[in-house]
Design an enzyme around this catalytic site. Structure first.
Site, PDB file in Angstrom:
ATOM      1  N   GLU A 117      -5.987 -24.368  12.313  1.00  0.00           N
ATOM      2  CA  GLU A 117      -5.296 -25.505  12.941  1.00  0.00           C
ATOM      3  C   GLU A 117      -5.978 -26.829  12.601  1.00  0.00           C
ATOM      4  OE1 GLU A 117      -2.494 -24.929  14.029  1.00  0.00           O
ATOM      5  OE2 GLU A 117      -2.435 -22.945  14.936  1.00  0.00           O
ATOM      6  N   HIS A 141      -8.289 -26.050  21.467  1.00  0.00           N
ATOM      7  CA  HIS A 141      -7.069 -25.237  21.552  1.00  0.00           C
ATOM      8  C   HIS A 141      -7.412 -23.872  22.120  1.00  0.00           C
ATOM      9  CE1 HIS A 141      -3.478 -23.051  20.570  1.00  0.00           C
ATOM     10  NE2 HIS A 141      -4.029 -22.387  19.564  1.00  0.00           N
ATOM     11  N   HIS A 143      -5.705 -20.117  24.071  1.00  0.00           N
ATOM     12  CA  HIS A 143      -4.537 -19.289  24.422  1.00  0.00           C
ATOM     13  C   HIS A 143      -4.619 -18.971  25.909  1.00  0.00           C
ATOM     14  CE1 HIS A 143      -4.076 -17.839  19.942  1.00  0.00           C
ATOM     15  NE2 HIS A 143      -3.904 -19.134  20.105  1.00  0.00           N
ATOM     16  N   GLU A 171      -5.527 -31.765  43.343  1.00  0.00           N
ATOM     17  CA  GLU A 171      -6.287 -32.729  42.544  1.00  0.00           C
ATOM     18  C   GLU A 171      -5.813 -32.847  41.095  1.00  0.00           C
ATOM     19  OE1 GLU A 171     -10.488 -32.360  43.375  1.00  0.00           O
ATOM     20  OE2 GLU A 171     -10.099 -32.525  45.513  1.00  0.00           O
ATOM     21  N   HIS A 212       2.527 -20.120  22.990  1.00  0.00           N
ATOM     22  CA  HIS A 212       1.334 -20.053  22.139  1.00  0.00           C
ATOM     23  C   HIS A 212       0.062 -20.470  22.889  1.00  0.00           C
ATOM     24  CE1 HIS A 212      -0.551 -20.923  17.942  1.00  0.00           C
ATOM     25  NE2 HIS A 212      -1.490 -20.762  18.846  1.00  0.00           N
TER      26      HIS A 212
HETATM   27  O1  2HA Z   1      -5.950 -17.914  15.622  1.00  0.00           O
HETATM   28  O2  2HA Z   1      -5.289 -19.950  17.717  1.00  0.00           O
HETATM   29  O3  2HA Z   1      -3.337 -21.244  16.548  1.00  0.00           O
HETATM   30  C1  2HA Z   1      -6.319 -19.216  15.776  1.00  0.00           C
HETATM   31  C2  2HA Z   1      -5.261 -19.891  16.522  1.00  0.00           C
HETATM   32  C3  2HA Z   1      -4.166 -20.480  15.742  1.00  0.00           C
HETATM   33 ZN    ZN Z   2      -3.508 -20.565  18.652  1.00  0.00          ZN
END
Ligand code: 2HA
Ligand code: ZN
Length: 274
Positions: A117, A141, A143, A171, A212
């Protein structure tokens, strides 16, 4: 002293480890990048490779990032390994003078490239660097399971998600007063999702990729991890309430949101209030 003992590296690795322990990083899921301060580059420079590899295309152009150095998790690497084997799983990447290519100056000792990413991270960094006068340095990022679950049941709009997440824990409006942005389902890893994300990052510090995960931006590791944690916890509370088999009887009103904002001196994104 090894590079892993340098303060910024410790902070980077700690966030990876914390995120893994939260259950947000199955397998190689999730990624983290940090735009280094000049003194941090100087501290790490003694560890840089003598023979530095070739420039590689970033996949996007981010002129405002020319000459910057980023610490980045490696593509295909697992967050659970960052702390125990930092050099094999993380790299420092230098951006060229055009902002369209990078080269690895340290790390990923067994080979590899920065996170898949990287295009999204770099465009988000460039937007946030401009929007915050350089104060934001991190794109994270994860998940996040409860946020992802909500993308199956709520309309995929900035307004619906911002309101639910603000109202599920008192909050929240203080932590993300601008609300959150929504990216519809798209193919991960490419320039299209990077461009869609960076447009939303002009307005928000957090964006959600449908089905995602979540992207957060912040000035330091504590604030960025804290934002991710707050969003995910709020989503989890809402899901738990929905799962009780009874209707939601009451929630935080719009007037209450305004009162919290006033008491804590934050400006809520008016377009999401009734
Ligand atoms: O695998 O999270 O979006 C890595 C990620 C891609
Ligand atoms: Zn991801």
């Amino acid at each position: 002293m090894g590079i892993a003992e340098i303060e910024v590296m410790k902070g980077f690795v700690r966030l990876c480890d914390d995120g893994f322990r939260m259950g947000w990083h199955e397998r190689n899921g999730g990624n983290l990048t940090y735009r280094m301060k000049p003194h941090e580059v100087a501290e790490c420079r003694p560890f840089f490779y003598e023979k530095i590899g070739a420039w590689t295309s970033c996949g996007i152009v981010a002129e405002s990032l020319a000459g910057e150095y980023f610490i980045a998790t490696g593509s295909g690497k697992f967050m659970r390994n960052m702390a125990i084997n930092t050099e094999d799983n993380i790299c420092i990447a230098e951006i060229n003078e055009k902002g369209d290519a990078y080269r690895i100056v340290w790390g990923l000792t067994r080979g590899g490239v920065p996170t898949s990413e990287f295009p999204s991270h770099l465009l988000n960094h460039s937007v946030k660097k401009a929007a915050t006068n350089g104060s934001h340095r991190i794109i994270y990022h994860a998940h996040t399971p409860s946020v992802i679950a909500l993308t199956f049941v709520l309309p995929l709009t900035d307004r619906d998600f911002s309101r639910v997440l603000w109202k599920s824990m008192t909050e929240c409006p203080i932590v993300f007063p601008a609300g959150v942005g929504l990216v519809p389902w798209m193919i991960p890893g490419g320039a299209d999702i990077a461009i869609a994300s960076s447009k939303l990052m002009e307005e928000y510090d957090a964006i959600i990729w449908a089905h995602h995960g979540t992207f957060c931006s912040g000035p330091d590791f504590d604030a960025t991890f804290g934002l991710m944690h707050t969003l995910e916890k709020s989503a989890e509370i809402y899901l738990k309430a929905l799962s009780c088999g009874t209707r939601i009887r009451q929630t935080i009103t719009d007037d209450a949101l305004r009162q919290v904002a006033k008491a804590f001196g934050v400006t809520l994104n008016e377009k999401f209030l009734d």
